[in-house]
Enzyme design. Structure first.
Site, PDB file in Angstrom:
ATOM      1  N   CYS A 231       0.828  -1.209   0.000  1.00  0.00           N
ATOM      2  CA  CYS A 231       0.000   0.000   0.000  1.00  0.00           C
ATOM      3  C   CYS A 231       0.862   1.258   0.000  1.00  0.00           C
ATOM      4  O   CYS A 231       0.551   2.250  -0.655  1.00  0.00           O
ATOM      5  CB  CYS A 231      -0.958   0.002   1.186  1.00  0.00           C
ATOM      6  SG  CYS A 231      -0.141  -0.159   2.763  1.00  0.00           S
ATOM      7  N   THR A 232       1.991   1.196   0.717  1.00  0.00           N
ATOM      8  CA  THR A 232       2.897   2.346   0.735  1.00  0.00           C
ATOM      9  C   THR A 232       3.462   2.588  -0.654  1.00  0.00           C
ATOM     10  O   THR A 232       3.508   3.713  -1.149  1.00  0.00           O
ATOM     11  CB  THR A 232       4.063   2.091   1.714  1.00  0.00           C
ATOM     12  OG1 THR A 232       3.524   1.826   2.987  1.00  0.00           O
ATOM     13  CG2 THR A 232       4.985   3.284   1.798  1.00  0.00           C
TER      14      THR A 232
END
Ligand SMILES: [Zn+2]
Length: 561
Positions: free
Chosen positions: A251-252
């Protein structure tokens, strides 16, 4: 391998005495120390001057000791009696060998399973072009023996797992220059397994620990730490120090990239499989469905990822995406920086010197170094995990075993019944439980879990590095040990001392019980690694059939007289 070790010895043309600085004055140029008469000028004062001891006591890691008395003879102790093991002969290992020998350590063994690659030569300065393809350990030993007069460095082109416990026991201090966490854990495990603990106080027994000094570097970052097994935290106590560093949450990478590496990972993991097209192969797409998979050795792939990463970084305003950085991230390469190795090695060699001489207090117990933007170092104290499977005191079995009667099966039964929570329920009770649970008609899943867990609590037992019992598929191979005397299986012997022999003449003390402790390592399916278990055996001296070699010799001598 043997040939290489022999060759290393033959090539040891250093000659001369380690301490005699006056001979061979003329070839001083060959040595790191150009003026031999000043050879130990920087090291001598550390042990010879009064006052340096106000900080210190080598045996006192709490800082409240009776201090250090300066003594110039300490240096000859270091030179003649201290045996050092250096693990790893790479970038850090080369520096360590140089630093240790020039600090006065003479007897050093170095072990490494690698051979020399041409790319090592920029920083592994003990090697030259002619060494490429040769074992690092033996070539490093040869180079140091040639350059440092009198040094006795022995190289071992071996895996650390190939050496026997007794080989590891001969060293007084171990210095690690490794790049792998697994190898560190292995050395840690070996030395923790030598520990013995006092039954009463639970303290590590004097003389059963060997100090470990660990250095590590990663690019411009590095660390050094001192581990006194049983006293200060070991590797297993602090495994949280080594989080996986090269993986990022997806997600980062996808939503909020904050670094160049995030952008590169995104280009490689997300964009490449979706967007890459191989023109040379007639337009084959990237992706797992029969398409092209990313290959870090393929310059086209790396260039493609670099360009996409650069574009992405620009859109987020992130600097630092370069081709080399891309290569480093996708191939998981950490650049090796010679100056970081030199700094970390200096920390380690000095800690070894402090431990060997007691001239200053040991580092307590971890120093980190960062040199990328500015130079920063920080000393911090890590804490011991009292329940550590490696350096913890483990468990004691209360029952005392008869040296002449208790079998291995008896010992296993006693351990399991006294420490049911640690090793799991014993077979018999488990079966009863299963029956009960079936009656209660508990869920299928739980029943299944119980079925999986029907093996006896203890799955393995080892002593002095050798396995004496194993459950599961190998159980049949160890079956015969179960009925043997535990004292034989664990090599428990009662050592007769002079006092006892004298007492032998006295009828009343002949029935005196003699007690001996033994530490074994026990594993179970419930434990991540073997746990130390302390046993006590007792023997009546009347039936003493096991005496030490010395005891027997003394008896023979008495007969002769
Ligand atoms: Zn530990």
């Amino acid at each position: 391998m043997m040939m290489d070790e022999d060759r290393a010895k033959d090539d040891d043309d250093s000659g001369g005495n380690f301490d005699d600085v006056n001979e061979d004055k003329n070839d001083g140029d060959r040595f790191f120390c150009k003026n031999p008469t000043e050879r130990w000028a920087d090291v001598d004062p550390l042990c010879a001057r009064a006052g340096s001891g106000i900080f210190t006591d080598v045996d006192d890691f709490d800082g409240e000791g009776d201090g250090f008395s300066p003594d110039p003879s300490l240096l000859s102790l270091v030179r003649e009696n201290i045996k050092v093991l250096v693990v790893g002969a790479g970038g850090l290992g080369c520096e360590l060998l140089k630093d240790l020998t020039l600090s006065g350590f003479k007897h050093i063994d170095v072990i490494d399973m690698d051979t020399i690659d041409v790319s090592n030569l920029n920083r592994q300065f003990l090697f030259t072009e002619e060494d490429v393809g040769e074992p690092k350990a033996t070539r490093a030993a040869r180079a140091v023996n040639r350059r440092v007069r009198g040094a006795k460095v022995t190289g071992h082109y071996k895996r650390i797992e190939d050496m026997e416990d007794n080989w590891y026991r001969q060293f007084h201090v171990v210095v690690m220059g490794l790049d792998s966490i697994e190898a560190r854990r292995y050395i840690n495990k070996v030395y923790c397994s030598f520990l013995e603990f006092e039954r009463e106080s639970g303290e590590a027994r004097e003389g059963t620990w060997t100090p470990l000094i660990d250095g590590g570097t990663e690019g411009f970052k590095g660390h050094a730490r001192v581990i006194i097994p049983g006293k200060t935290p070991c590797f297993e106590c602090t495994t949280w120090l080594f989080p996986p560093q090269t993986t990022f949450p997806l997600c980062t990478i996808a939503e909020t990239p904050r670094s160049a590496a995030h952008c590169i990972e995104h280009a490689k993991i997300v964009q490449f499989p979706e967007e890459y097209t191989d023109e040379k192969e007639g337009g084959v797409k990237g992706g797992s469905g029969g398409g092209v998979t990313f290959d870090g050795d393929n310059p086209d792939h790396v260039t493609w990822v670099y360009k996409r990463a650069l574009k992405r970084a620009e859109s987020f305003g992130i600097p630092g995406v370069t081709y080399n950085h891309t290569l480093g991230v996708v191939k998981n390469i950490v650049p090796a920086i010679p100056s970081t190795n030199a700094i970390v090695s200096a920390y380690c060699a000095f800690e070894a010197f402090k431990i060997a001489t007691g001239c200053l207090k040991s580092m307590d117990n971890y120093v980190m170094y960062a040199g990328s933007d500015k130079v920063y170092q920080n000393l911090m104290k890590l804490y011991k995990d009292e329940g550590c499977s490696q350096c913890g005191r483990g468990l004691f079995v209360q029952r005392v075993f008869d040296l002449e009667e208790a079998t291995l099966a008896d010992v296993l039964d006693a351990i399991e019944s006294e420490h049911e929570n640690t090793f799991g329920k014993r077979e018999k009770e488990k079966e009863e439980d299963n029956v009960k649970k079936k009656d209660n008609k508990e869920g299928d899943k739980k029943e299944k879990d119980d079925m999986m867990d029907t093996a006896k609590g203890i799955t393995g037992v080892s002593t002095d590095g050798a396995t004496v019992w194993m459950g599961g598929v190998l159980a049949s191979q160890y079956e015969e040990n179960l009925s043997k005397l535990a004292s034989d299986v664990f090599s428990v012997t009662i050592v007769a001392n002079d006092d006892e022999e004298e007492k032998d003449d006295d009828e009343s003390t002949r029935n005196k019980k003699t007690v001996v402790e033994k530490t074994i390592h026990v594993n179970s399916a419930k434990l991540p690694s073997p746990l130390r278990v302390g046993l006590v055996f007792e023997a009546k001296s009347r039936t003493r059939r096991k005496t030490s070699k010395e005891g027997k010799e003394r008896e023979r001598e008495r007969e002769r007289r």
